[in-house]
Enzyme design. Sequence first.
Site, mmCIF file in Angstrom:
data_model
loop_
_atom_site.group_PDB
_atom_site.id
_atom_site.type_symbol
_atom_site.label_atom_id
_atom_site.label_comp_id
_atom_site.label_asym_id
_atom_site.label_seq_id
_atom_site.Cartn_x
_atom_site.Cartn_y
_atom_site.Cartn_z
ATOM 1 N N ASP A 30 43.038 37.346 38.225
ATOM 2 C CA ASP A 30 43.025 38.267 39.342
ATOM 3 C C ASP A 30 43.806 37.546 40.445
ATOM 4 O O ASP A 30 43.851 36.327 40.475
ATOM 5 C CB ASP A 30 41.570 38.501 39.756
ATOM 6 C CG ASP A 30 41.450 39.659 40.719
ATOM 7 O OD1 ASP A 30 42.341 40.524 40.687
ATOM 8 O OD2 ASP A 30 40.486 39.684 41.490
ATOM 9 N N ASP A 64 37.354 36.282 40.940
ATOM 10 C CA ASP A 64 36.470 35.655 41.925
ATOM 11 C C ASP A 64 35.122 36.366 41.991
ATOM 12 O O ASP A 64 34.294 36.070 42.831
ATOM 13 C CB ASP A 64 37.128 35.598 43.306
ATOM 14 C CG ASP A 64 37.327 36.978 43.912
ATOM 15 O OD1 ASP A 64 37.205 37.974 43.171
ATOM 16 O OD2 ASP A 64 37.606 37.063 45.111
ATOM 17 N N ASP A 104 35.038 42.688 40.016
ATOM 18 C CA ASP A 104 35.668 42.612 38.691
ATOM 19 C C ASP A 104 34.671 42.355 37.570
ATOM 20 O O ASP A 104 35.038 41.899 36.509
ATOM 21 C CB ASP A 104 36.820 41.602 38.665
ATOM 22 C CG ASP A 104 36.454 40.283 39.292
ATOM 23 O OD1 ASP A 104 35.255 40.049 39.457
ATOM 24 O OD2 ASP A 104 37.355 39.506 39.609
#
Lengths: 72, 616
Positions: free
Chosen positions: B316, B509, B513
């Site tokens: 990401d 992080d 997600d």
Amino acid sequence: MTKNYKLTDVCPTCARKLEEEIKKIDGVLDAKISVISEKLVIDCDGEDLQRILKEVKKACKKVEPDCVLYAD
Amino acid sequence: MNKKQKRLLYRIIVSAVFFAAAMIFRFEKEIELILFLVSYLAVGGSILLKAAKNIYYGQVFNENLLMAIASVGAFIIGEYPEGAAVMLFYQVGELFEKIALDRSRKSIKALMNIRPDYANIEKDGQIIEVSPEEVKVGDTILVKAGEKVPLDGIVEKGASTLDTSSLTGESVPKDALEGDAVLSGCINISRPLYIKVTRPFEESTVAKILELVEKSEEKKARAENFITRFAKYYTPAVVSAALLLAVVPPLVANGDWNDWVYRALAFLVTSCPCALVISIPLSFFGGIGGASRNGILIKGGNFIEALSKADIVVFDKTGTLTKGVFKVSGIYAQNIESADLLEIAALAECYSNHPISQSLKAAYGKPVDTTRVANAEETAGFGVLAEVDGKTVLAGNEKLMRKYGIAFRQPQNVGTAVHVARDGVYLGYIVIADEVKPDSAETIRALKANGIRKTVMLTGDVKEAGDYYANLLGMDEVYSGLLPAGKVEQVEKLLEEKEKNKTLVFVGDGMNDTPVLTRADVGIAMGGLGTDAAIEAADVVLMDDQPKKVLSAIQLSRKTMRIVKENILFALGVKLLVLLLAGVGVADMWEAVFADVGVSIIAILNALRALKISKR
């Protein structure tokens, strides 16, 4: 409910056999032994703990006479 | 050595003395037998007793019983030295194995020694020690210099530095000032700190780490399951083979009974797979323990296995490869000094809470004199109109400039541009951009050098920004403008692309997600134990937010797997070789027992290497 115990002197092969034996005990839903951290975790319906513990100890004696079980 | 082990050692010494005496000096046959029997019973008495109990309980394939049969058999066919030696060496091996195992248990425990013993709280004007479990949220605890922080909290009073190495593996001390969040498990280095507890002990960082590591034993790797299954069949197979070996050749081919029984007894000696079986979970546990000391929490042996086969690594962008903190990255002034442009922008935006105005204020670096600003008016999606020092200032995006008909320069940089105009005169623009983490580019390079086929970046940002950062970091692919659902879709496409038997690793992080973390073969969440959902969904949790820890995780997984494979191949290879040689009558019982004991000890010592990964 889950109960934790410490146990000594079990080899990996005996640990597997011991797991099987303990699972056969009435009232025990699941049993897991970690040889590395020398731990026994029993998942049981908390009805007759005294009897279950007694039978667990008996199973220990049967599979590995050297094995000592005590409360964590 | 504990008491039991010491007792075994004394018995071994007694046994060895009698054994040596019988071997070295010449005695009458009867005296020799007595010496060997004494030697034998000194070490083997307990085994015989246990073997008898095993028979009573119907446990046939038990190593005690098998060793008893092997040694008693040797005595019966007149091979006294072998009978005694088998038991003696077997017990030496047992002792070594137990000591090695205890050692590794201790090293793992020492590694995980982050559990605090007590917390200091003030009660009736006195400082008393209580167990961390008793402290409630909102209580204030005192952590003196040199003590472990027992619970998570916020510094209420005091300033000190913390040693976070036991959590993150980083040796650089961290400052802890008033208002800072502090994690349990850190060690307070310099001055006393008063900490207001924010989470009960069961939910503290330390408790979560310990729980993760403890539970990791349950998730077994394929290699481990293979060995467990193998062990289940190995002993019965070897015992049956031994039985056939003892009986069939003498009956069918008129072989010598003593010779074939002897060979069968050598078989029995190698029939216990225990040491091999334990060396595998020990390697995994060592790897997980070593990793956790490095700030990498791996939730199970299966993830070590999967990480070691990484083929595609997907990152990401924001918060993972970049800091996720927006900073002024360039000032392009026109008809004015750069510093003055920044001042005007910071003043104009001083009433705004938008992240951009925060960045402007941070870059300005001085307290903003709000008396110089009047009539500030913010229009969402455009910017700010305000009077600064009595002059009308516009600060905002291109749309704001167009709205007021001001000609502006088209920025060439990636990031968000804030255009500024005063009394209708364009003064230039300020670019605010996310900063790349210092080790991001190096990590991507190193991943490629370490055999990762493809590195991919996913971002919700616009294409220009995505391309810019991907190019800067040397990513192979980048997908921009993705919503969380789009990220899952992209990862699914990539999953189809990966090589067979290889894995896809996703690094995020933990913000928004979780679905991707779950979908990837291995989901790595960065930034410690912040969001609970991410920790639940992730397979690996990194305590700090350095991308280079992804590389470390892959490398140590590979090392652990190498050790596991070495142990399986080496131990199985030697055992099969010994079985073969014993079967054809080349290897005798001595060699069989040596090989068996030796392999066990080497495999356990090799497993211990997995623990040492962290000491780099």
